[in-house]
Write a protein that holds these residues in place. Sequence first.
Motif, PDB file in Angstrom:
ATOM      1  N   ASP A 230     -19.505  52.179  50.743  1.00  0.00           N
ATOM      2  CA  ASP A 230     -18.680  51.306  51.370  1.00  0.00           C
ATOM      3  C   ASP A 230     -18.482  50.150  50.771  1.00  0.00           C
ATOM      4  N   TYR A 231     -17.309  49.638  50.849  1.00  0.00           N
ATOM      5  CA  TYR A 231     -17.023  48.272  50.152  1.00  0.00           C
ATOM      6  C   TYR A 231     -17.722  47.005  50.943  1.00  0.00           C
ATOM      7  N   SER A 232     -18.232  45.981  50.201  1.00  0.00           N
ATOM      8  CA  SER A 232     -18.757  45.161  50.850  1.00  0.00           C
ATOM      9  C   SER A 232     -18.440  43.795  50.354  1.00  0.00           C
ATOM     10  N   ALA A 233     -18.197  42.807  51.352  1.00  0.00           N
ATOM     11  CA  ALA A 233     -17.858  41.556  51.280  1.00  0.00           C
ATOM     12  C   ALA A 233     -19.002  40.530  51.001  1.00  0.00           C
ATOM     13  N   ALA A 234     -20.098  41.158  51.033  1.00  0.00           N
ATOM     14  CA  ALA A 234     -21.413  40.142  50.559  1.00  0.00           C
ATOM     15  C   ALA A 234     -21.298  39.284  49.341  1.00  0.00           C
ATOM     16  N   SER A 235     -21.754  38.050  49.465  1.00  0.00           N
ATOM     17  CA  SER A 235     -21.676  37.190  48.006  1.00  0.00           C
ATOM     18  C   SER A 235     -22.275  37.928  46.833  1.00  0.00           C
ATOM     19  N   PHE A 236     -23.123  38.986  46.956  1.00  0.00           N
ATOM     20  CA  PHE A 236     -23.816  39.629  45.871  1.00  0.00           C
ATOM     21  C   PHE A 236     -23.350  40.921  45.819  1.00  0.00           C
ATOM     22  N   SER A 237     -21.937  41.300  46.285  1.00  0.00           N
ATOM     23  CA  SER A 237     -21.308  42.626  46.043  1.00  0.00           C
ATOM     24  C   SER A 237     -21.026  42.937  44.556  1.00  0.00           C
ATOM     25  N   HIS A 238     -20.720  41.923  43.722  1.00  0.00           N
ATOM     26  CA  HIS A 238     -20.422  42.149  42.644  1.00  0.00           C
ATOM     27  C   HIS A 238     -21.726  42.509  41.637  1.00  0.00           C
ATOM     28  N   ILE A 239     -22.695  42.142  42.074  1.00  0.00           N
ATOM     29  CA  ILE A 239     -24.071  42.513  41.443  1.00  0.00           C
ATOM     30  C   ILE A 239     -24.138  43.974  41.764  1.00  0.00           C
ATOM     31  N   VAL A 240     -24.086  44.121  43.071  1.00  0.00           N
ATOM     32  CA  VAL A 240     -24.393  45.745  43.444  1.00  0.00           C
ATOM     33  C   VAL A 240     -23.679  46.468  42.845  1.00  0.00           C
ATOM     34  N   SER A 241     -22.350  46.105  42.395  1.00  0.00           N
ATOM     35  CA  SER A 241     -21.290  47.063  41.629  1.00  0.00           C
ATOM     36  C   SER A 241     -21.859  47.258  40.193  1.00  0.00           C
ATOM     37  N   ASP A 242     -22.332  46.166  39.750  1.00  0.00           N
ATOM     38  CA  ASP A 242     -23.087  46.320  38.459  1.00  0.00           C
ATOM     39  C   ASP A 242     -24.086  47.366  38.521  1.00  0.00           C
ATOM     40  N   ILE A 243     -25.061  47.191  39.433  1.00  0.00           N
ATOM     41  CA  ILE A 243     -26.091  48.227  39.677  1.00  0.00           C
ATOM     42  C   ILE A 243     -25.632  49.747  39.708  1.00  0.00           C
ATOM     43  N   LYS A 244     -24.926  50.074  40.470  1.00  0.00           N
ATOM     44  CA  LYS A 244     -24.137  51.246  40.776  1.00  0.00           C
ATOM     45  C   LYS A 244     -23.434  51.728  39.316  1.00  0.00           C
ATOM     46  N   ALA A 245     -22.882  50.791  38.452  1.00  0.00           N
ATOM     47  CA  ALA A 245     -22.565  51.268  37.191  1.00  0.00           C
ATOM     48  C   ALA A 245     -23.409  51.482  36.307  1.00  0.00           C
ATOM     49  N   VAL A 246     -24.394  50.923  36.213  1.00  0.00           N
ATOM     50  CA  VAL A 246     -25.853  51.093  35.449  1.00  0.00           C
ATOM     51  C   VAL A 246     -26.322  52.412  36.148  1.00  0.00           C
ATOM     52  N   ALA A 247     -26.526  52.748  37.278  1.00  0.00           N
ATOM     53  CA  ALA A 247     -26.957  53.966  38.004  1.00  0.00           C
ATOM     54  C   ALA A 247     -26.455  55.081  37.354  1.00  0.00           C
ATOM     55  N   ALA A 248     -25.091  55.215  37.195  1.00  0.00           N
ATOM     56  CA  ALA A 248     -24.279  56.154  36.947  1.00  0.00           C
ATOM     57  C   ALA A 248     -24.617  56.606  35.242  1.00  0.00           C
ATOM     58  N   GLN A 249     -25.291  55.944  34.486  1.00  0.00           N
ATOM     59  CA  GLN A 249     -25.572  56.236  33.101  1.00  0.00           C
ATOM     60  C   GLN A 249     -26.943  56.999  33.307  1.00  0.00           C
ATOM     61  N   PHE A 250     -27.530  57.172  34.355  1.00  0.00           N
ATOM     62  CA  PHE A 250     -28.689  57.947  34.571  1.00  0.00           C
ATOM     63  C   PHE A 250     -28.433  59.626  34.705  1.00  0.00           C
ATOM     64  N   ARG A 251     -29.316  60.442  34.289  1.00  0.00           N
ATOM     65  CA  ARG A 251     -28.957  61.862  34.546  1.00  0.00           C
ATOM     66  C   ARG A 251     -29.274  61.819  36.156  1.00  0.00           C
ATOM     67  N   CYS A 252     -30.503  61.570  36.499  1.00  0.00           N
ATOM     68  CA  CYS A 252     -30.710  61.642  38.059  1.00  0.00           C
ATOM     69  C   CYS A 252     -31.342  60.220  38.514  1.00  0.00           C
ATOM     70  N   VAL A 253     -30.613  59.744  39.535  1.00  0.00           N
ATOM     71  CA  VAL A 253     -31.327  58.658  40.337  1.00  0.00           C
ATOM     72  C   VAL A 253     -31.652  58.972  41.955  1.00  0.00           C
ATOM     73  N   ILE A 254     -32.718  58.087  41.977  1.00  0.00           N
ATOM     74  CA  ILE A 254     -32.948  58.087  43.698  1.00  0.00           C
ATOM     75  C   ILE A 254     -33.104  56.572  43.983  1.00  0.00           C
ATOM     76  N   ILE A 255     -32.506  56.185  44.877  1.00  0.00           N
ATOM     77  CA  ILE A 255     -33.070  54.584  45.225  1.00  0.00           C
ATOM     78  C   ILE A 255     -33.774  54.761  46.503  1.00  0.00           C
ATOM     79  N   GLN A 256     -34.909  54.282  46.799  1.00  0.00           N
ATOM     80  CA  GLN A 256     -35.688  54.254  48.043  1.00  0.00           C
ATOM     81  C   GLN A 256     -36.450  53.135  48.293  1.00  0.00           C
ATOM     82  N   HIS A 257     -36.640  52.745  49.580  1.00  0.00           N
ATOM     83  CA  HIS A 257     -37.351  51.662  49.946  1.00  0.00           C
ATOM     84  C   HIS A 257     -38.760  51.842  50.258  1.00  0.00           C
TER      85      HIS A 257
END
Length: 302
Positions: A230-257
């Motif tokens: 979902d869209y986020s209005a957080a102050s760091f949302s533009h950085i998260v958008s960058d992260i998702k753009a980079v993640a799309a360049q991998f063949r397989c990605v998992i993000i976990q805590h």
Amino acid sequence: MWRATKDALPTRANLTHRKVLTNPTCQVCETEPESTFHTLWSCPKLKEAWKVHFETLKNETQECLTFLDVFKTCLEQPHNTYFFAMLVNQIWFRRNKLRLGEEVVDLKLLNSKARDALHEFQLATAVPPNPPPIRTPIKWNPPPSEWFKINFDRAVFKEQAKAGLGSIIRNDHGLVMAASTQVIPLPTSVKMVEVLAARKAFIFANELGFDKVILEGDSEIAIRAMKCDDYSAASFSHIVSDIKAVAAQFRCVIIQHTRRQGNMVAHSLARTSCNFPPFCTWMEEVPLSSFAVYSAETINNT
């Protein structure tokens, strides 16, 4: 010892084979390639260290060509294997300090340092008469076969108005592929630092060509933001958008805590980042300041 017997240490010969270095020659004796066997056992400069307690083993291993053969001989014969392992550790630690141009102890003192280290280890691992209940610890777990895990973390240095970013990439055997630290001006919030650390880790892995990755950190806020569609209005949302753009360049990605106990090496890298230049990378190793943390984490997971 596990990495040494697997010939998985970042010796000059191994790094030259992987095209990281161009000269495999041992920087101590300057006569032979620095293989695992050479740097831990056969280098002529180590004669003083090994002859004190292992001169017999030296004679028994004259036909050995690998460090694994030496270790097998040590196990088969009545030698002090634990002391042997501690002395090997002291030799490797000294070699790394020499490589960095740091002051090192005389080779004649390595046996006493190894003996003290072994005594300290035996005291620390002695089982008390009534041991407390054993609880399953939270720990770092390796990724599946053919995957690579990227751990990231951040540190804040308020007095210096700076922040430190740390990341480490390991394979399914727990071996280090690469590690990095970066020091940046302190952002407006800690949350911002956390997502910046995640972005840097992702970019680092992408630049090195890894394509099946698991990104793991102990920041619930950063992980939740990166996994949210979902869209986020957080102050760091533009950085998260960058992260998702980079993640799309991998063949397989998992993000976990994970919890802090499962992210200790990345945490150590971030905490010590201020001790290095603004941006540093290490290939197939970690800096000495994080080596003990990495070693403990690897032993617990192999």
